[in-house]
Design a protein around this motif. Sequence first.
Motif, PDB file in Angstrom:
ATOM      1  N   LEU A  19     -19.240  18.081 -50.518  1.00  0.00           N
ATOM      2  CA  LEU A  19     -18.212  18.743 -49.983  1.00  0.00           C
ATOM      3  C   LEU A  19     -18.227  20.429 -49.627  1.00  0.00           C
ATOM      4  N   GLU A  20     -19.402  20.332 -49.511  1.00  0.00           N
ATOM      5  CA  GLU A  20     -20.030  21.484 -48.373  1.00  0.00           C
ATOM      6  C   GLU A  20     -19.379  20.911 -46.604  1.00  0.00           C
ATOM      7  N   ALA A  21     -20.292  19.001 -46.423  1.00  0.00           N
ATOM      8  CA  ALA A  21     -19.918  19.180 -45.675  1.00  0.00           C
ATOM      9  C   ALA A  21     -18.670  18.792 -45.101  1.00  0.00           C
ATOM     10  N   ILE A  22     -17.182  18.398 -46.027  1.00  0.00           N
ATOM     11  CA  ILE A  22     -16.185  18.568 -45.775  1.00  0.00           C
ATOM     12  C   ILE A  22     -15.728  20.143 -45.419  1.00  0.00           C
ATOM     13  N   GLU A  23     -16.196  20.808 -46.473  1.00  0.00           N
ATOM     14  CA  GLU A  23     -15.825  22.823 -46.073  1.00  0.00           C
ATOM     15  C   GLU A  23     -16.044  22.881 -44.218  1.00  0.00           C
ATOM     16  N   HIS A  24     -17.044  22.443 -44.007  1.00  0.00           N
ATOM     17  CA  HIS A  24     -17.882  22.418 -42.907  1.00  0.00           C
ATOM     18  C   HIS A  24     -16.995  21.889 -41.525  1.00  0.00           C
ATOM     19  N   SER A  25     -16.274  20.507 -42.342  1.00  0.00           N
ATOM     20  CA  SER A  25     -15.313  19.905 -40.916  1.00  0.00           C
ATOM     21  C   SER A  25     -13.425  20.793 -40.927  1.00  0.00           C
ATOM     22  N   LEU A  26     -13.306  21.160 -42.479  1.00  0.00           N
ATOM     23  CA  LEU A  26     -12.038  22.354 -42.591  1.00  0.00           C
ATOM     24  C   LEU A  26     -12.431  23.087 -41.467  1.00  0.00           C
ATOM     25  N   ALA A  27     -13.501  23.698 -41.095  1.00  0.00           N
ATOM     26  CA  ALA A  27     -13.386  25.411 -41.136  1.00  0.00           C
ATOM     27  C   ALA A  27     -14.187  24.860 -39.363  1.00  0.00           C
ATOM     28  N   VAL A  44      -0.701  21.349 -31.057  1.00  0.00           N
ATOM     29  CA  VAL A  44      -0.302  21.882 -32.368  1.00  0.00           C
ATOM     30  C   VAL A  44      -0.156  21.206 -33.502  1.00  0.00           C
ATOM     31  N   GLU A  45       0.679  19.727 -33.249  1.00  0.00           N
ATOM     32  CA  GLU A  45       1.413  19.238 -34.161  1.00  0.00           C
ATOM     33  C   GLU A  45       0.118  18.744 -34.830  1.00  0.00           C
ATOM     34  N   GLU A  46      -1.098  17.962 -34.179  1.00  0.00           N
ATOM     35  CA  GLU A  46      -2.195  17.413 -34.644  1.00  0.00           C
ATOM     36  C   GLU A  46      -2.730  18.442 -35.928  1.00  0.00           C
ATOM     37  N   GLN A  47      -3.386  19.816 -34.884  1.00  0.00           N
ATOM     38  CA  GLN A  47      -4.050  20.188 -35.469  1.00  0.00           C
ATOM     39  C   GLN A  47      -3.622  20.257 -37.265  1.00  0.00           C
ATOM     40  N   VAL A  48      -2.450  20.409 -37.743  1.00  0.00           N
ATOM     41  CA  VAL A  48      -0.812  20.629 -38.986  1.00  0.00           C
ATOM     42  C   VAL A  48      -1.871  19.709 -39.591  1.00  0.00           C
ATOM     43  N   GLU A  49      -1.984  18.319 -39.178  1.00  0.00           N
ATOM     44  CA  GLU A  49      -2.078  17.356 -39.938  1.00  0.00           C
ATOM     45  C   GLU A  49      -3.580  17.593 -40.234  1.00  0.00           C
ATOM     46  N   GLU A  50      -4.130  17.345 -39.008  1.00  0.00           N
ATOM     47  CA  GLU A  50      -5.780  17.610 -39.335  1.00  0.00           C
ATOM     48  C   GLU A  50      -6.363  18.416 -40.243  1.00  0.00           C
ATOM     49  N   GLU A  51      -5.821  19.781 -40.554  1.00  0.00           N
ATOM     50  CA  GLU A  51      -6.530  20.488 -41.232  1.00  0.00           C
ATOM     51  C   GLU A  51      -5.989  20.141 -42.736  1.00  0.00           C
ATOM     52  N   SER A  52      -4.626  20.229 -42.755  1.00  0.00           N
ATOM     53  CA  SER A  52      -4.204  19.633 -43.931  1.00  0.00           C
ATOM     54  C   SER A  52      -4.370  18.291 -44.452  1.00  0.00           C
ATOM     55  N   MET A  53      -4.931  17.297 -43.999  1.00  0.00           N
ATOM     56  CA  MET A  53      -6.191  15.982 -44.148  1.00  0.00           C
ATOM     57  C   MET A  53      -6.743  17.153 -44.864  1.00  0.00           C
ATOM     58  N   PHE A  54      -8.323  17.994 -44.464  1.00  0.00           N
ATOM     59  CA  PHE A  54      -9.732  18.513 -45.105  1.00  0.00           C
ATOM     60  C   PHE A  54      -9.361  18.709 -45.987  1.00  0.00           C
TER      61      PHE A  54
END
Length: 169
Positions: free
Chosen positions: A84-92, A124-134
């Motif tokens: 979970l920490e690794a995934i939270e790090h990815s979102l950050a 910008v559109e790509e980042q919406v997808e990236e953050e949502s995925m994480f």
Amino acid sequence: MLPDDLTRALNKQVNFELYAAHSYTAIAAYFANLGFKGFKNFFLVQAEEERFHAMKIYNFLVDVGERVTIETLEQPKNLFQSPLEAIEHSLAQEKDVTKAIYKIADLATDHKEHATIALMNWFVEEQVEEESMFRDMIAKVSRIDVDSSAFVMIDAELGKRSFDAEEEH
């Protein structure tokens, strides 16, 4: 030719995207060490996607006649207390990328640099997808135990992820 400050910002973003790829490769290694091949695959695919993003900006700079400058990458975080920490790090990390993209988009708008604005709109559109995925992954992983069958199911699901550059355009 682009304004100097915009060229510098785009070059910085190329390196930021390469660093993100570097970071995701390290996270993949963390999951590989734990024996989670699906998560390893997910993060290796994510690294490939980040390299694609770097090259998208790289090629844009080349196409508009600007010099690309590749810098030294700092060591990414390699160890985590939990998946979970690794995934939270990815979102950050993705949130930091989003902030950087917004700054470039604002700078391009200030300069009325329409080609760069178009490029940044894609990001910008790509980042919406990236953050949502994480965020979705965090929501799933935070509810389950790493030793549970549900975690194994998520790992298997992530093992199916692949990257197709044609789908990214």
